[in-house]
Design an enzyme around this catalytic site. Structure first.
Site, PDB file in Angstrom:
ATOM      1  N   SER A 288       0.747  -1.065  -0.096  1.00  0.00           N
ATOM      2  CA  SER A 288      -0.027   0.063  -0.130  1.00  0.00           C
ATOM      3  C   SER A 288       1.025   1.258   0.029  1.00  0.00           C
ATOM      4  O   SER A 288       0.562   2.332  -0.228  1.00  0.00           O
ATOM      5  CB  SER A 288      -0.958  -0.021   1.260  1.00  0.00           C
ATOM      6  OG  SER A 288      -1.768  -1.058   1.227  1.00  0.00           O
TER       7      SER A 288
ATOM      8  N   GLY B 222      -4.363  -2.162  -1.027  1.00  0.00           N
ATOM      9  CA  GLY B 222      -3.334  -1.896  -2.165  1.00  0.00           C
ATOM     10  C   GLY B 222      -2.941  -0.531  -2.163  1.00  0.00           C
ATOM     11  O   GLY B 222      -3.420   0.295  -1.372  1.00  0.00           O
TER      12      GLY B 222
ATOM     13  N   GLY C 151      -2.241   3.861  -3.756  1.00  0.00           N
ATOM     14  CA  GLY C 151      -2.644   4.680  -4.925  1.00  0.00           C
ATOM     15  C   GLY C 151      -4.335   5.056  -4.755  1.00  0.00           C
ATOM     16  O   GLY C 151      -4.979   4.738  -3.864  1.00  0.00           O
TER      17      GLY C 151
ATOM     18  N   CYS D 198      -9.433  -1.936   3.200  1.00  0.00           N
ATOM     19  CA  CYS D 198      -8.667  -0.619   2.905  1.00  0.00           C
ATOM     20  C   CYS D 198      -8.883  -0.356   1.426  1.00  0.00           C
ATOM     21  O   CYS D 198      -9.947   0.038   0.923  1.00  0.00           O
ATOM     22  CB  CYS D 198      -7.035  -1.136   2.976  1.00  0.00           C
ATOM     23  SG  CYS D 198      -6.133   0.337   3.073  1.00  0.00           S
TER      24      CYS D 198
ATOM     25  N   GLN E 202     -12.424   0.822  -0.693  1.00  0.00           N
ATOM     26  CA  GLN E 202     -12.634   2.039  -1.466  1.00  0.00           C
ATOM     27  C   GLN E 202     -13.303   1.452  -2.937  1.00  0.00           C
ATOM     28  O   GLN E 202     -14.131   2.150  -3.540  1.00  0.00           O
ATOM     29  CB  GLN E 202     -11.263   2.730  -1.703  1.00  0.00           C
ATOM     30  CG  GLN E 202     -10.846   3.425  -0.370  1.00  0.00           C
ATOM     31  CD  GLN E 202      -9.495   3.660  -0.324  1.00  0.00           C
ATOM     32  OE1 GLN E 202      -8.865   3.820  -1.586  1.00  0.00           O
ATOM     33  NE2 GLN E 202      -8.740   3.862   0.737  1.00  0.00           N
TER      34      GLN E 202
ATOM     35  N   GLY F 132      -4.921   6.963   1.975  1.00  0.00           N
ATOM     36  CA  GLY F 132      -4.799   8.422   1.664  1.00  0.00           C
ATOM     37  C   GLY F 132      -6.031   8.531   1.134  1.00  0.00           C
ATOM     38  O   GLY F 132      -6.166  10.054   0.787  1.00  0.00           O
TER      39      GLY F 132
ATOM     40  N   HIS G 221      -7.362  -2.245   8.870  1.00  0.00           N
ATOM     41  CA  HIS G 221      -6.620  -3.431   8.578  1.00  0.00           C
ATOM     42  C   HIS G 221      -6.967  -4.430   9.815  1.00  0.00           C
ATOM     43  O   HIS G 221      -6.177  -4.428  10.853  1.00  0.00           O
ATOM     44  CB  HIS G 221      -5.238  -3.384   8.480  1.00  0.00           C
ATOM     45  CG  HIS G 221      -4.860  -2.967   7.160  1.00  0.00           C
ATOM     46  ND1 HIS G 221      -4.563  -3.622   6.178  1.00  0.00           N
ATOM     47  CD2 HIS G 221      -4.466  -1.574   6.905  1.00  0.00           C
ATOM     48  CE1 HIS G 221      -4.272  -2.703   5.041  1.00  0.00           C
ATOM     49  NE2 HIS G 221      -4.209  -1.522   5.644  1.00  0.00           N
TER      50      HIS G 221
ATOM     51  N   GLU H 212      -6.538  -7.229  10.012  1.00  0.00           N
ATOM     52  CA  GLU H 212      -5.423  -8.559   9.887  1.00  0.00           C
ATOM     53  C   GLU H 212      -4.331  -8.280  10.795  1.00  0.00           C
ATOM     54  O   GLU H 212      -3.258  -8.785  10.957  1.00  0.00           O
ATOM     55  CB  GLU H 212      -4.864  -8.946   8.584  1.00  0.00           C
ATOM     56  CG  GLU H 212      -4.024  -8.181   7.889  1.00  0.00           C
ATOM     57  CD  GLU H 212      -4.686  -7.008   7.374  1.00  0.00           C
ATOM     58  OE1 GLU H 212      -3.944  -5.952   6.985  1.00  0.00           O
ATOM     59  OE2 GLU H 212      -5.754  -6.711   7.281  1.00  0.00           O
TER      60      GLU H 212
END
Length: 360
Positions: free
Chosen positions: A46, A222, A224, A249, A253, A293, A334, A336
């Site tokens: 990420s 991941g 971006g 995450c 999105q 972000g 997260h 995990e």
């Protein structure tokens, strides 16, 4: 060796270079507030495209081990610390951080005021920048910082996803994990629930996913901007309603976009292991690990179809959601990871229960 951290707004910090000094670094400057876990951070896909600032002042003191690696390589573009520990002391340490950074081509800078840098990023937002030993004049260095690539406008997921499908053994339900930059601990957590995990590349079609006859589908984290992977959004749109889906995450999105919602860039993001999130259904608050972000815009979601289940108590951003009709849900953080240390693992249990109810 002297090194400079140069921000696009013209700010220059002077410190000492370490790691792969000859490589230099460029990217978006972000900060992480975790006190430990620098190895997980370095290997979290990420962070692709980002130069990471650690707010905890001493980094490298417990070295590098084989247990805390979250990916096949390191992904950060550069590393910024206050004090770099060259000689680790830990019974698990197999190598020094310095050697690890050199091996993976990552340049770091130490001996700068990371508090001042973090404060600047909090006030003005994340900025592009460079780390360099180049002795060029000030204006040239600032120009290079301005030209550094940002996070939006390019597909970073394609640079970190697996090239080939692979399988993690399990005896119970089969879960297809769409790898947008998946941390190893996601697969490990699913296996602890007894699942067989099929990890597929990010550009796998909905038809390709369904060919594995999954009982459930996991959308991973991941790097971006989620709007830069429209192919993944279209795939998830086609998968909604076919099998239980759990997104984490970036997967959260992407699911938000697939629901017809929108996403936006946060001023300085959420990166650390101490972010308070409330489950709106139980009113319980969890201390969560986060690294993102971008966020899902709450007002863009159709409340008749999508329920917001979790909120960030620092800024009220959306941290979780579920579809009111289909067995589909996601969280921005997260579960995990282990900040609680396992407070949020119940989400994996909920996922398995969804699968069980759909296959009964």
């Amino acid at each position: 060796m002297e090194a400079k951290l140069v921000l696009e707004d013209g700010t220059i910090f002077t410190g000492k270079a370490f790691g792969a000094v000859e490589e230099g670094a460029e990217g978006e400057i972000v900060f992480n507030t975790s006190m430990t876990g620098y190895q997980e951070i370095l290997t979290d896909a990420s962070y692709k495209g980002e130069i990471v600032t650690m707010t905890y002042p001493l980094i490298g003191n417990y070295g590098i081990n084989e247990d805390d690696i979250e990916s096949y390589t390191s992904h950060v573009n550069g590393f910024i610390v206050k004090e770099f520990c060259a000689q680790p002391s830990n019974w698990r340490a197999l190598d020094k951080l310095e050697n690890y950074l050199k091996e993976h081509g990552i340049m770091g800078i130490s001996d700068i005021d990371t508090r001042a840098l973090t404060k600047k990023l909090r006030i003005h937002g994340t900025m592009k920048g460079i780390i360099t030993t180049n002795e060029a004049d000030r204006e040239e260095l600032i120009g290079q910082a301005k030209e550094a690539p940002g996070l939006s406008g390019r597909d970073l997921v394609s640079k970190v996803t697996t090239d080939e499908t692979y399988r993690l053994d399990g005896d119970d339900y089969r879960v297809v994990l769409m790898d947008f930059g998946a941390k190893k601990n996601i697969g490990r957590s699913l296996r602890e629930e007894g699942c067989e995990v099929i990890v597929v590349p990010a550009d796998t079609s909905a038809e390709g996913v369904m060919e594995y006859e999954p009982d459930g589908i996991m959308l991973s984290n991941g790097p971006g901007d989620p709007q830069d992977v429209p192919y993944a959004v279209e795939t998830v749109k086609e998968l909604i309603g076919k099998k239980p889906i759990f997104g984490i995450c970036l997967g959260h999105q992407i699911l938000g976009l697939a629901f017809g919602g929108d996403t936006y860039k946060l001023k300085f993001g959420h990166r650390g292991a101490n972010h308070p999130v409330q489950d709106l259904r139980t009113k319980r608050v969890y201390i969560t690990s986060q690294n993102h972000g971008f966020a899902v815009e709450a007002e863009s979601l159709d409340s008749a179809e999508v329920e917001i289940t979790h909120r960030n108590l620092n800024d009220d951003t959306v941290e979780g959601m579920k579809h009111r009709k289909y067995p589909v849900f996601s969280v921005q953080y997260h579960p995990e990871a282990s900040p609680g240390p396992e407070d949020s693992h119940y989400l994996f249990t909920e996922f398995i229960e969804l699968i069980a109810s759909e296959t009964a």
